[in-house]
Design an enzyme around this catalytic site. Structure first.
Site, PDB file in Angstrom:
ATOM      1  N   ASP A  58       0.747   4.352   3.362  1.00 50.15           N
ATOM      2  CA  ASP A  58       2.137   3.965   3.087  1.00 50.15           C
ATOM      3  C   ASP A  58       3.086   4.997   3.677  1.00 50.15           C
ATOM      4  OD1 ASP A  58       4.522   3.076   2.160  1.00 50.15           O
ATOM      5  OD2 ASP A  58       4.074   3.308   0.026  1.00 50.15           O
ATOM      6  N   LYS A  60       5.637   3.836   5.511  1.00 49.74           N
ATOM      7  CA  LYS A  60       6.877   3.059   5.732  1.00 49.74           C
ATOM      8  C   LYS A  60       7.463   3.416   7.091  1.00 49.74           C
ATOM      9  CE  LYS A  60       7.998   2.494   0.856  1.00 49.74           C
ATOM     10  NZ  LYS A  60       6.975   3.434   0.303  1.00 49.74           N
ATOM     11  N   VAL A  61       6.650   3.240   8.098  1.00 48.17           N
ATOM     12  CA  VAL A  61       7.025   3.682   9.447  1.00 48.17           C
ATOM     13  C   VAL A  61       8.305   2.966   9.878  1.00 48.17           C
ATOM     14  CG1 VAL A  61       6.236   4.004  11.817  1.00 48.17           C
ATOM     15  CG2 VAL A  61       4.569   3.977   9.943  1.00 48.17           C
ATOM     16  N   ASP A  63      10.409   3.609  13.134  1.00 46.03           N
ATOM     17  CA  ASP A  63      10.702   4.382  14.345  1.00 46.03           C
ATOM     18  C   ASP A  63      10.656   3.464  15.565  1.00 46.03           C
ATOM     19  OD1 ASP A  63      11.073   6.711  16.007  1.00 46.03           O
ATOM     20  OD2 ASP A  63      10.140   7.882  14.398  1.00 46.03           O
ATOM     21  N   ASN A  66       7.083   3.294  20.546  1.00 46.87           N
ATOM     22  CA  ASN A  66       6.106   4.277  21.009  1.00 46.87           C
ATOM     23  C   ASN A  66       5.681   5.225  19.885  1.00 46.87           C
ATOM     24  OD1 ASN A  66       4.606   5.617  23.247  1.00 46.87           O
ATOM     25  ND2 ASN A  66       5.893   7.333  22.628  1.00 46.87           N
TER      26      ASN A  66
HETATM   27  O1  3DU Z   1       6.456   3.298  -9.400  1.00 45.92           O
HETATM   28  P1  3DU Z   1       5.016   3.655  -9.240  1.00 45.92           P
HETATM   29  O2  3DU Z   1       4.670   5.025  -9.723  1.00 45.92           O
HETATM   30  O3  3DU Z   1       4.112   2.586  -9.816  1.00 45.92           O
HETATM   31  O4  3DU Z   1       4.691   3.714  -7.665  1.00 45.92           O
HETATM   32  C1  3DU Z   1       5.039   2.699  -6.771  1.00 45.92           C
HETATM   33  C2  3DU Z   1       4.530   3.035  -5.404  1.00 45.92           C
HETATM   34  O5  3DU Z   1       4.910   2.023  -4.488  1.00 45.92           O
HETATM   35  C3  3DU Z   1       5.052   4.337  -4.824  1.00 45.92           C
HETATM   36  O6  3DU Z   1       4.029   4.867  -3.993  1.00 45.92           O
HETATM   37  C4  3DU Z   1       6.230   3.913  -3.995  1.00 45.92           C
HETATM   38  O7  3DU Z   1       6.490   4.799  -2.934  1.00 45.92           O
HETATM   39  C5  3DU Z   1       5.761   2.568  -3.471  1.00 45.92           C
HETATM   40  N1  3DU Z   1       6.828   1.601  -3.166  1.00 45.92           N
HETATM   41  C6  3DU Z   1       7.738   1.242  -4.103  1.00 45.92           C
HETATM   42  O8  3DU Z   1       7.689   1.715  -5.243  1.00 45.92           O
HETATM   43  C7  3DU Z   1       8.734   0.305  -3.764  1.00 45.92           C
HETATM   44  C8  3DU Z   1       8.768  -0.248  -2.548  1.00 45.92           C
HETATM   45  O9  3DU Z   1       9.671  -1.155  -2.266  1.00 45.92           O
HETATM   46  C9  3DU Z   1       7.805   0.110  -1.630  1.00 45.92           C
HETATM   47  C10 3DU Z   1       6.837   1.043  -1.980  1.00 45.92           C
END
Ligand code: 3DU
Length: 213
Positions: A58, A60-61, A63, A66
């Site tokens: 995760d 969330k690239v 960029d 390339n």
């Molecule tokens: O809230 P939690 O501790 O259950 O973690 C949620 C995870 O999902 C965390 O790694 C966060 O960076 C990721 N995430 C979101 O919470 C919301 C998003 O829209 C995308 C990823």
């Protein structure tokens, strides 16, 4: 069946290993992002591979194509099975991530709408819907959509058909698994498991969504 994906946002290798070990019988995949990788390095993926749970990167690239490709190649060379990129960056960057994932037999998921309160500032008003269309055009494997807003995730489901939806926001962010499980393919849970004094018991609470019972 809805998979349970552990968001492993802990900062120490030993804690990460211990949580995965305890939760392993009740989870399907492990999602790792900046917190753990910045603290312990990308080699943590190899250490966790012992537990035979597919690993999702995760990052969330967001960029240019390339740079996106370089990041994705490194991720897949370390044994991850999937990568998450942002969708707002546009078609060429998303395509670069999807292509690199598929060249490496992996999957690419695209953030379509986020789960926190501030997500409404930009993702609402048609942006998330446009990203969902882009996901289909780019041939991505699925999207990341909010468990905190099941009604929005239902709208996105109607746009992407049977592509997969992985949904964060259950537990600590207040999302109700009962409300979201039926429309998504995976529930992402972090703090509700890894901050628990009994991570195995906490993970087991979500097992009913895996079986659909
Ligand atoms: O809230 P939690 O501790 O259950 O973690 C949620 C995870 O999902 C965390 O790694 C966060 O960076 C990721 N995430 C979101 O919470 C919301 C998003 O829209 C995308 C990823």
């Amino acid at each position: 069946m809805t998979e349970i994906i552990l968001a492993l946002d802990v900062m120490k290798k030993d804690k990460a290993v211990s949580i995965v070990q305890k939760a392993a019988p009740y989870i399907d995949k492990v999602k790792i992002g900046y917190p753990l990788v910045l603290a312990e390095g990308l080699g943590i993926a190899e250490i966790l591979s012992e537990y035979k749970k597919p690993l999702i990167a995760d990052f969330k690239v967001a960029d240019i194509p390339n740079t996106t490709r370089l990041i994705a190649e490194e991720v897949f060379s370390r044994g991850f099975s999937a990568i998450i990129c942002h969708g707002f960056v546009g078609h060429d960057s998303v395509r670069a991530c999807v292509e690199t994932a598929h060249e490496n037999m992996g999957e690419c998921y695209v953030v379509t709408e986020m789960s926190h309160p501030g997500a409404v500032d930009f993702f609402h008003g048609g942006v998330a819907e446009r990203i969902a269309e882009l996901v289909c055009e780019a041939g991505a494997d699925g999207i990341i959509a909010p468990a905190t807003r099941p009604e929005r995730t239902a709208v996105l489901r109607s746009l992407i058909g049977n592509k997969k939806i992985l949904s964060p926001g259950v537990g600590a962010q207040g999302g109700d698994p009962d409300a979201i499980a039926g429309i998504v393919d995976g529930i992402i849970v972090g703090r509700a498991i890894y901050e628990s004094s009994d991570p195995a018991a906490a993970a087991r609470q979500y097992s009913c969504f895996r079986t659909g019972i």
